[in-house]
Design an enzyme around this catalytic site. Structure first.
Site, PDB file in Angstrom:
ATOM      1  N   ASP A 257       2.642   3.226   4.129  1.00  0.00           N
ATOM      2  CA  ASP A 257       3.178   3.315   5.488  1.00  0.00           C
ATOM      3  C   ASP A 257       2.876   2.067   6.315  1.00  0.00           C
ATOM      4  OD1 ASP A 257       0.458   3.718   5.793  1.00  0.00           O
ATOM      5  OD2 ASP A 257       0.630   5.674   6.788  1.00  0.00           O
ATOM      6  N   ASP A 283       0.905  11.735   1.218  1.00  0.00           N
ATOM      7  CA  ASP A 283      -0.303  12.322   1.822  1.00  0.00           C
ATOM      8  C   ASP A 283       0.021  12.842   3.219  1.00  0.00           C
ATOM      9  OD1 ASP A 283      -2.924  13.147   2.114  1.00  0.00           O
ATOM     10  OD2 ASP A 283      -3.733  11.150   2.534  1.00  0.00           O
TER      11      ASP A 283
END
Length: 394
Positions: A257, A283
């Site tokens: 990310d 996640d």
């Protein structure tokens, strides 16, 4: 549509297991991939439902997210079938067709409830949604020094007997366990996991490089979210990170990310580990696909803004990363190819979970878990076991 008909995705670029077909087609029949070829080879049958696109559209195998807690205000720790259904219905929007329902460090009772629920759900799930292919037990057998967002009050030493109880509660569906092998009884649990065909993953761990080596000898074959919750790299102590870079026995998860690790560190990891061993994960937690605000993670308030989820003290608390954005980011950060992405999102997780005979690539006879991307790599359509589970609105 007639249940006996086939779906043909026609005039697209198909990223099949052994080659990329520029002007290709793929046929889906009875939940399986039944034909792959170039468009001139296609012979139309009366009941074929043809979706004609253009070669700028790309067909790749559906992603397998081995580390995801939740999405759309649902979490595996909710311990309800409704929560898992919500996750399974939402994930096709981002190109994920299979996932491991991931727990977190909580009381034994809360963990067992989540495991029983997930085990029961796996037995009853339908074909229309992303498939729960198992459970990822993240914690509580981790290092208090590397807790991250895992509640320290519920961390405990690795315990084979307790794991056996939990695996029974889960109906045998725990497929991956994140643990700190340097903790007391850590190697014993690692060995037991290996013996029972469960992936032992080193994570939330303060292991030294040599201790990781011992864990590999005992059966560890995976690293949980590289960089986060682990002993880092030092020139006199390579730590868990150094072992992830250097030990070919390990598949390595990464959250791309750009927040859990900087883009440059994604590129460094990719250059060292390569698409042969890397696995992209999200996640993500329940706040994904929701508006900014405050949400719950294991009884702790998590504050979410446009890109980041943190505890009150600023600790990163999972992600709100969508798999499709992980793909775009990884390609941007590393200059890797879409063929590499297929390895990191589908092939590698399928191999690690011993599912590659049915999932993880586009091949005749495999499950019809496929994703259609447009020229911007946005998800246009997702098929889960041959069922159209998501279609982008015009």
């Amino acid at each position: 549509m007639d249940t006996h008909s086939s779906i043909i995705i026609y005039n697209v670029t198909v990223y099949s297991e052994n080659q990329t077909l520029k002007n290709g087609y793929i046929k889906l029949t009875n939940k399986k991939i039944t034909e792959i070829g170039e468009i001139h080879q296609y012979v139309r049958e009366p009941k074929d439902h043809v979706i004609e696109l253009s070669p700028s559209y790309k067909v790749i195998p559906g992603a397998i997210d081995v580390h995801i807690h939740g999405v759309n205000n649902a979490d595996a720790m909710d311990g309800t079938a409704e929560a898992l259904k919500t996750i399974a219905r939402t994930l096709p929007k981002e190109g994920t067709t299979s996932f491991l329902a991931t727990t977190m460090t909580q009381s034994n009772e809360a963990v067992e409830k989540a495991l029983r629920n997930a085990g029961a759900y796996i037995e009853e799930q339908t074909d229309a949604d992303a498939e729960v292919v198992g459970i990822h037990l993240e914690g509580p057998f981790i290092s208090p020094k590397r807790a991250g967002a895992q509640p320290p009050t519920h961390i405990q030493d690795p315990n084979v007997a307790l794991f056996q109880e939990w695996q029974k509660a889960a109906g045998g569906h725990i497929k991956l366990v994140t643990l700190a092998p340097e903790q007391p009884n850590g190697l014993a649990l690692t060995s037991y996991l290996k013996e029972t065909n469960v992936v032992a993953s080193i994570g939330h761990s303060d292991s030294t490089y040599d201790q990781v080596g011992e864990a590999i000898e005992a059966g560890a074959s995976h690293i949980t979210h590289l960089y986060n919750g682990m002993r880092g790299l030092h020139h006199r102590e390579p730590g868990v990170l150094g072992a992830a870079y250097l030990r070919d026995e390990l598949f390595v998860e990464l959250i791309t990310d750009g927040i859990h690790c900087r883009p440059e560190m994604v590129k460094l990891a990719y250059d060292q580990i390569t698409s042969e061993r890397m696995i992209l994960i999200t996640d993500s937690l329940r706040a994904k696909w929701l508006k900014n605000g405050t949400y719950d993670l294991g009884g702790q308030p998590v504050h979410v803004n446009d890109t980041t989820a943190t505890l009150a003290d600023g600790t990163l608390a999972g992600s709100i990363l969508k798999m499709n954005d992980a793909i775009k980011n990884t390609m941007s950060f590393t200059n890797c190819s879409l063929e590499d992405i297929v390895k990191m999102t589908a092939e590698n997780p399928a191999k690690q979970l011993n599912l590659f005979d049915t999932k993880g690539s586009i091949k005749i006879g495999k499950d019809a878990d496929i994703v259609v991307l447009n020229e911007n790599l946005d998800v246009e359509m997702t098929f889960c076991r041959g069922t159209l589970s998501f279609k982008k609105e015009d």
